[in-house]
Design a protein around this motif. Structure first.
Motif, PDB file in Angstrom:
ATOM      1  N   THR A 143      -6.268   0.859  -5.762  1.00 41.00           N
ATOM      2  CA  THR A 143      -7.197   0.853  -4.635  1.00 41.00           C
ATOM      3  C   THR A 143      -6.442   0.548  -3.355  1.00 41.00           C
ATOM      4  O   THR A 143      -5.606  -0.365  -3.320  1.00 41.00           O
ATOM      5  CB  THR A 143      -8.292  -0.211  -4.845  1.00 41.00           C
ATOM      6  OG1 THR A 143      -9.004   0.082  -6.045  1.00 41.00           O
ATOM      7  CG2 THR A 143      -9.256  -0.238  -3.667  1.00 41.00           C
ATOM      8  N   THR A 144      -6.720   1.289  -2.305  1.00 36.05           N
ATOM      9  CA  THR A 144      -6.043   1.082  -1.022  1.00 36.05           C
ATOM     10  C   THR A 144      -7.055   0.681   0.043  1.00 36.05           C
ATOM     11  O   THR A 144      -8.096   1.318   0.189  1.00 36.05           O
ATOM     12  CB  THR A 144      -5.311   2.355  -0.564  1.00 36.05           C
ATOM     13  OG1 THR A 144      -4.350   2.726  -1.558  1.00 36.05           O
ATOM     14  CG2 THR A 144      -4.591   2.115   0.757  1.00 36.05           C
ATOM     15  N   GLY A 166       0.765  -1.234   0.000  1.00 39.23           N
ATOM     16  CA  GLY A 166       0.000   0.000   0.000  1.00 39.23           C
ATOM     17  C   GLY A 166       0.797   1.286   0.000  1.00 39.23           C
ATOM     18  O   GLY A 166       0.219   2.370  -0.008  1.00 39.23           O
ATOM     19  N   LEU A 193      -1.140   8.719   0.598  1.00 42.49           N
ATOM     20  CA  LEU A 193      -1.919   7.865  -0.283  1.00 42.49           C
ATOM     21  C   LEU A 193      -2.303   8.615  -1.543  1.00 42.49           C
ATOM     22  O   LEU A 193      -2.447   9.832  -1.535  1.00 42.49           O
ATOM     23  CB  LEU A 193      -3.181   7.369   0.430  1.00 42.49           C
ATOM     24  CG  LEU A 193      -2.963   6.550   1.708  1.00 42.49           C
ATOM     25  CD1 LEU A 193      -4.307   6.112   2.283  1.00 42.49           C
ATOM     26  CD2 LEU A 193      -2.074   5.349   1.444  1.00 42.49           C
ATOM     27  N   HIS A 203      -4.019  -3.501  -5.713  1.00 44.48           N
ATOM     28  CA  HIS A 203      -4.669  -3.405  -4.408  1.00 44.48           C
ATOM     29  C   HIS A 203      -3.589  -3.270  -3.345  1.00 44.48           C
ATOM     30  O   HIS A 203      -2.827  -4.191  -3.083  1.00 44.48           O
ATOM     31  CB  HIS A 203      -5.520  -4.654  -4.128  1.00 44.48           C
ATOM     32  CG  HIS A 203      -6.299  -4.566  -2.854  1.00 44.48           C
ATOM     33  ND1 HIS A 203      -6.914  -5.645  -2.268  1.00 44.48           N
ATOM     34  CD2 HIS A 203      -6.568  -3.507  -2.025  1.00 44.48           C
ATOM     35  CE1 HIS A 203      -7.532  -5.276  -1.165  1.00 44.48           C
ATOM     36  NE2 HIS A 203      -7.325  -3.974  -0.995  1.00 44.48           N
ATOM     37  N   GLY A 204      -3.518  -2.095  -2.747  1.00 46.19           N
ATOM     38  CA  GLY A 204      -2.594  -1.850  -1.651  1.00 46.19           C
ATOM     39  C   GLY A 204      -3.287  -2.047  -0.315  1.00 46.19           C
ATOM     40  O   GLY A 204      -4.415  -1.589  -0.127  1.00 46.19           O
ATOM     41  N   ARG A 229      -3.159  -7.072   7.771  1.00 49.02           N
ATOM     42  CA  ARG A 229      -2.574  -6.760   6.467  1.00 49.02           C
ATOM     43  C   ARG A 229      -1.981  -8.009   5.825  1.00 49.02           C
ATOM     44  O   ARG A 229      -2.264  -8.323   4.661  1.00 49.02           O
ATOM     45  CB  ARG A 229      -1.484  -5.703   6.645  1.00 49.02           C
ATOM     46  CG  ARG A 229      -0.716  -5.374   5.370  1.00 49.02           C
ATOM     47  CD  ARG A 229       0.663  -4.816   5.696  1.00 49.02           C
ATOM     48  NE  ARG A 229       1.065  -3.718   4.855  1.00 49.02           N
ATOM     49  CZ  ARG A 229       2.218  -3.087   4.963  1.00 49.02           C
ATOM     50  NH1 ARG A 229       3.070  -3.428   5.919  1.00 49.02           N
ATOM     51  NH2 ARG A 229       2.537  -2.105   4.156  1.00 49.02           N
ATOM     52  N   TYR A 241      -2.078   5.019  -7.439  1.00 45.97           N
ATOM     53  CA  TYR A 241      -1.436   3.753  -7.076  1.00 45.97           C
ATOM     54  C   TYR A 241      -2.458   2.642  -6.855  1.00 45.97           C
ATOM     55  O   TYR A 241      -2.164   1.638  -6.208  1.00 45.97           O
ATOM     56  CB  TYR A 241      -0.586   3.958  -5.821  1.00 45.97           C
ATOM     57  CG  TYR A 241       0.509   4.972  -6.018  1.00 45.97           C
ATOM     58  CD1 TYR A 241       1.804   4.584  -6.348  1.00 45.97           C
ATOM     59  CD2 TYR A 241       0.255   6.336  -5.903  1.00 45.97           C
ATOM     60  CE1 TYR A 241       2.812   5.517  -6.550  1.00 45.97           C
ATOM     61  CE2 TYR A 241       1.250   7.287  -6.103  1.00 45.97           C
ATOM     62  CZ  TYR A 241       2.525   6.865  -6.429  1.00 45.97           C
ATOM     63  OH  TYR A 241       3.522   7.791  -6.635  1.00 45.97           O
ATOM     64  N   ILE A 259      -2.648  -1.496   3.749  1.00 47.91           N
ATOM     65  CA  ILE A 259      -1.719  -0.797   4.640  1.00 47.91           C
ATOM     66  C   ILE A 259      -2.351  -0.576   6.007  1.00 47.91           C
ATOM     67  O   ILE A 259      -3.534  -0.229   6.111  1.00 47.91           O
ATOM     68  CB  ILE A 259      -1.306   0.558   3.989  1.00 47.91           C
ATOM     69  CG1 ILE A 259      -0.204   1.239   4.793  1.00 47.91           C
ATOM     70  CG2 ILE A 259      -2.506   1.475   3.802  1.00 47.91           C
ATOM     71  CD1 ILE A 259       0.422   2.417   4.059  1.00 47.91           C
ATOM     72  N   THR A 313       3.219   4.407  -1.341  1.00 50.46           N
ATOM     73  CA  THR A 313       3.379   5.165  -2.577  1.00 50.46           C
ATOM     74  C   THR A 313       4.804   5.679  -2.736  1.00 50.46           C
ATOM     75  O   THR A 313       5.084   6.507  -3.605  1.00 50.46           O
ATOM     76  CB  THR A 313       2.400   6.359  -2.601  1.00 50.46           C
ATOM     77  OG1 THR A 313       2.580   7.144  -1.421  1.00 50.46           O
ATOM     78  CG2 THR A 313       0.968   5.871  -2.669  1.00 50.46           C
TER      79      THR A 313
END
Length: 242
Positions: free
Chosen positions: A125-126, A46, A119, A69-70, A135, A123, A72, A48
């Protein structure tokens, strides 16, 4: 209109810093570009910044239509704030400038990296989760394969856990070390030493596959065969709720 879906999800563990060698960023970018071209999804930590940011941005592609898909933990999120009186355009510009400045500082020296990261929708979807355990579990269950690129303590801990999970029979997914410029040579020597010392079987040593190029990473994933000799245990409780 039919929704386009990714063909495969690959979890990539890597550093939130850039490292001292431009090759690390170059190879992260190449792998991301390959994932984008194959319409595979990137699952990652997640961030950047650093290699995380490089591979995520590359996987999103030039049209920002890739699959990323990040995941975090809340504690690692740096929230960029602007005054309520600012116009939306000014706020957006300020946010981009802040992210750019943050990346520049990390690129200069890992000592400047305080752990948190801004964020950005560029990058992918987080998902923000409450803790590291959530996580890691979410990243593992969502992915079809695991890849480790250069990184620090966190990267090593995450990939070693995935290797252990495979040895215990919790999953049968490919695990690949992307050994850019010999970064993982020391770890590979340790694994061989543990095999020679009788702590890892020869068969379980084959859980870990090694690649030196982005193309080889993809090939190792596609050609992966689950090695014999792993523990035959019942992990039904481990998968409850997944």
């Amino acid at each position: 209109m039919t929704e386009i879906k990714s063909q495969k999800a690959v979890c990539v563990y890597c550093g939130s810093s850039f490292g001292n060698d431009p090759k690390f960023s170059d190879e992260a970018r190449k792998l991301g570009q390959l994932l984008y071209s194959m319409r595979w999804k990137l699952v990652y930590g997640g961030g950047t910044t650093g290699l995380m940011g490089e591979i995520a941005r590359a996987t999103m592609g030039p049209d920002v239509d890739g699959f990323v898909h990040g995941i975090i933990p809340n504690a690692l999120v740096a929230r960029e704030r602007t005054e309520d009186s600012e116009a939306p355009e000014a706020a957006e510009t300020a946010g981009k400038a802040s992210v750019s400045s943050f990346n520049d500082e990390i690129r200069k020296s890992v000592e400047n990296h305080k752990g948190s990261t801004p964020l950005s929708h560029e990058y992918g979807t987080t998902t923000i989760v409450p803790d590291m355990h959530t996580r890691k579990r979410m990243m593992a269950t969502e992915s079809d394969a695991f890849v480790a690129m250069p990184g620090g303590y966190g990267t090593l801990e995450e990939v070693m856990e995935c290797i252990t999970w495979s040895q215990l029979g919790i999953h049968q997914k490919p695990v690949v070390l992307f050994n850019t410029d010999g970064f993982f040579d020391g770890l590979l020597r340790f694994i061989q030493h543990a095999i020679e010392s009788g702590f890892i079987s020869e068969k379980n040593g084959r859980i870990v596959q090694v690649a030196t190029t982005a193309e080889e990473v993809i090939d190792k994933i596609q050609q992966y065969q689950v090695p014999d000799g792993r523990f035959n245990l019942n992990w039904s409780d481990e998968h409850e709720g997944n």
